[in-house]
Design a protein around this motif. Structure first.
Motif, short mmCIF file in Angstrom:
data_model
loop_
_atom_site.label_atom_id
_atom_site.label_comp_id
_atom_site.label_asym_id
_atom_site.label_seq_id
_atom_site.Cartn_x
_atom_site.Cartn_y
_atom_site.Cartn_z
N GLU A 11 16.11 8.03 34.67
CA GLU A 11 16.17 6.71 35.30
C GLU A 11 14.92 5.90 35.01
OE1 GLU A 11 16.83 7.16 39.50
OE2 GLU A 11 18.96 6.69 39.29
N ARG A 12 13.75 6.51 35.17
CA ARG A 12 12.49 5.82 34.91
C ARG A 12 12.35 5.47 33.43
NH1 ARG A 12 10.50 9.91 38.43
NH2 ARG A 12 9.60 11.02 36.65
N PHE A 13 12.84 6.35 32.59
CA PHE A 13 12.73 6.14 31.14
C PHE A 13 13.52 4.89 30.72
CE2 PHE A 13 13.08 7.07 26.63
CZ PHE A 13 11.85 7.65 26.35
N GLU A 14 14.66 4.70 31.34
CA GLU A 14 15.51 3.56 30.98
C GLU A 14 14.95 2.23 31.47
OE1 GLU A 14 19.22 4.62 32.69
OE2 GLU A 14 19.65 6.22 31.22
N GLN A 15 13.92 2.27 32.34
CA GLN A 15 13.34 1.05 32.89
C GLN A 15 12.15 0.54 32.08
OE1 GLN A 15 12.48 2.14 36.94
NE2 GLN A 15 14.64 2.37 37.49
N GLN A 16 11.83 1.19 30.97
CA GLN A 16 10.70 0.77 30.13
C GLN A 16 11.14 0.79 28.66
OE1 GLN A 16 8.77 3.25 28.01
NE2 GLN A 16 10.71 4.33 28.32
N HIS A 17 10.28 0.22 27.79
CA HIS A 17 10.65 0.11 26.38
C HIS A 17 9.51 0.52 25.44
CE1 HIS A 17 14.21 -2.09 27.71
NE2 HIS A 17 13.42 -2.84 28.46
N VAL A 18 8.48 1.15 26.00
CA VAL A 18 7.34 1.57 25.18
C VAL A 18 7.59 2.92 24.54
CG1 VAL A 18 4.87 2.11 25.20
CG2 VAL A 18 5.76 0.23 26.60
N LEU A 19 8.12 3.84 25.32
CA LEU A 19 8.49 5.16 24.79
C LEU A 19 10.00 5.24 24.60
CD1 LEU A 19 5.79 5.80 26.79
CD2 LEU A 19 6.20 8.02 25.73
N SER A 22 -0.36 6.20 28.54
CA SER A 22 0.64 5.14 28.63
C SER A 22 1.83 5.60 29.47
CB SER A 22 1.11 4.72 27.23
OG SER A 22 0.04 4.17 26.49
N ALA A 23 2.23 6.87 29.31
CA ALA A 23 3.33 7.40 30.10
C ALA A 23 2.99 7.42 31.58
CB ALA A 23 3.69 8.81 29.61
N VAL A 24 1.74 7.76 31.91
CA VAL A 24 1.30 7.73 33.31
C VAL A 24 1.31 6.29 33.82
CG1 VAL A 24 -0.62 8.17 34.89
CG2 VAL A 24 -0.09 9.81 33.08
N ASP A 25 0.83 5.38 33.00
CA ASP A 25 0.78 3.97 33.38
C ASP A 25 2.17 3.41 33.64
OD1 ASP A 25 -0.61 1.58 33.90
OD2 ASP A 25 -0.34 0.87 31.85
N LEU A 26 3.16 3.88 32.87
CA LEU A 26 4.53 3.40 33.02
C LEU A 26 5.27 4.09 34.17
CD1 LEU A 26 5.44 3.40 29.22
CD2 LEU A 26 5.34 1.36 30.68
N GLY A 27 4.65 5.10 34.77
CA GLY A 27 5.29 5.82 35.86
C GLY A 27 6.26 6.89 35.40
N LEU A 28 6.22 7.23 34.10
CA LEU A 28 7.09 8.29 33.60
C LEU A 28 6.62 9.67 34.04
CD1 LEU A 28 7.77 7.01 29.97
CD2 LEU A 28 9.26 6.87 31.97
N LYS A 29 5.33 9.76 34.36
CA LYS A 29 4.76 10.97 34.94
C LYS A 29 3.68 10.53 35.92
CE LYS A 29 2.28 13.37 31.99
NZ LYS A 29 2.00 14.20 30.80
N PRO A 30 3.50 11.23 37.03
CA PRO A 30 2.53 10.77 38.03
C PRO A 30 1.09 10.86 37.57
CG PRO A 30 4.11 12.34 38.95
CD PRO A 30 4.25 12.41 37.47
N ALA A 31 0.77 11.89 36.78
CA ALA A 31 -0.63 12.13 36.43
C ALA A 31 -0.70 12.91 35.13
CB ALA A 31 -1.33 12.89 37.55
N LEU A 32 -1.91 12.97 34.58
CA LEU A 32 -2.19 13.70 33.35
C LEU A 32 -3.44 14.55 33.54
CD1 LEU A 32 -2.09 14.31 30.24
CD2 LEU A 32 -3.41 12.19 29.94
N LEU A 33 -3.33 15.85 33.34
CA LEU A 33 -4.48 16.74 33.39
C LEU A 33 -5.14 16.72 32.02
CD1 LEU A 33 -6.19 18.95 34.79
CD2 LEU A 33 -4.48 20.62 34.00
#
Length: 263
Positions: free
Chosen positions: A238-246, A35-46
């Motif tokens: 900045e990215r964190f403040e643009q979403q409400h899931v996390l 979900s964090a990757v989907d929201l753009g909070l991180k580019p990718a997940l290994l």
């Protein structure tokens, strides 16, 4: 089924290896990370929860997309047998900034060195790898037309995967060593400053604490990489403040010293 139960069921169905499936906490942590990757909070997940292959990970991702739990844009990258969930838009944006701003510090940790050092001469190699990754990802529309499982192929055999993982995962620093000479490094008994970013994933009425980022910098080089760290922290907030899931973003630092460090 609740949203939480759907995530757990998908993980247990598609990411099973042998007779072993992910536990509920592991499934929820994976769901939060995706979900964090989907929201753009991180580019990718290994993906490293178990030995599930890239095809299995893509089946898991496709099931979430069919249930509309994550967006259609996410895809799976098979990088020399390593499975990575990728947000193409976020990864491309990050890699383009690496090329234009040089916002990632490269730390040389070759085994032959007495201590780690910032390595400017590696900028050429970093630039080539970054350009190769951008070519691999290509336009998002083409990726969607060709399918969601992307294989890096033989090209990645030339890359230092430790450095590439740092790039794809959005770290402000990444390690490099001359893999043609040795895969060992000089980080043994070197004090490392570890930065960790955590948040709480809210789904239905449940809340799950997850770790979004964890990376290290040799403590002796912390001052030299401070601007990279601050820029990374600012962009994440900045990215964190643009979403409400996390919610409840926490960024902390600690010092660790290990007898051996595997990269």
């Amino acid at each position: 089924m609740s949203t939480q139960e759907l995530f757990v069921a998908a993980a247990r169905k598609y990411l099973c290896t042998g007779r072993k499936s992910l536990s509920a906490p592991q499934s929820l942590d994976l769901a939060a990370q995706v979900s964090a990757v989907d929201l753009g909070l991180k580019p990718a997940l290994l993906y490293d929860s178990n030995g599930a292959c890239a095809e299995q990970l893509q089946q898991y991702l496709s099931s979430l997309q069919s249930l509309q739990l994550v967006s259609e844009s996410l895809l799976t990258l098979d990088l020399s047998g390593n499975s990575i969930v990728v947000n193409p838009v976020t990864v491309r944006s990050h890699l383009e900034k690496v090329l234009s701003d040089g916002n990632v510090a490269v730390i040389d940790v070759c085994h032959s060195l007495d201590k780690p050092s910032i390595s400017d001469p590696l900028r050429g190699e970093l630039q080539r790898m970054t350009q190769d990754l951008l070519l691999l990802l290509g336009p998002t529309q083409r990726l969607q037309e060709d399918g969601k499982l992307l294989n890096a192929g033989e090209k990645c055999e030339e890359w230092n995967l430790c450095t590439v993982f740092g790039l794809l995962l959005g770290y402000p620093v990444t390690y490099w060593f001359d893999q043609t000479k040795s895969f060992e490094n000089c980080l043994s008994m070197t004090p490392l400053s570890v930065t960790t970013a955590s948040a709480t994933w809210h789904v239905n009425t449940a809340a799950h604490k997850c770790r979004l980022y964890s990376f290290s910098v040799p403590a002796a080089l912390h001052e030299k990489t401070q601007s990279n760290l601050e820029n990374w922290r600012h962009r994440l907030q900045e990215r964190f403040e643009q979403q409400h899931v996390l919610k409840d973003l926490t960024i902390s630092q600690s010092i660790v010293t290990l007898s051996s460090v595997c990269l």
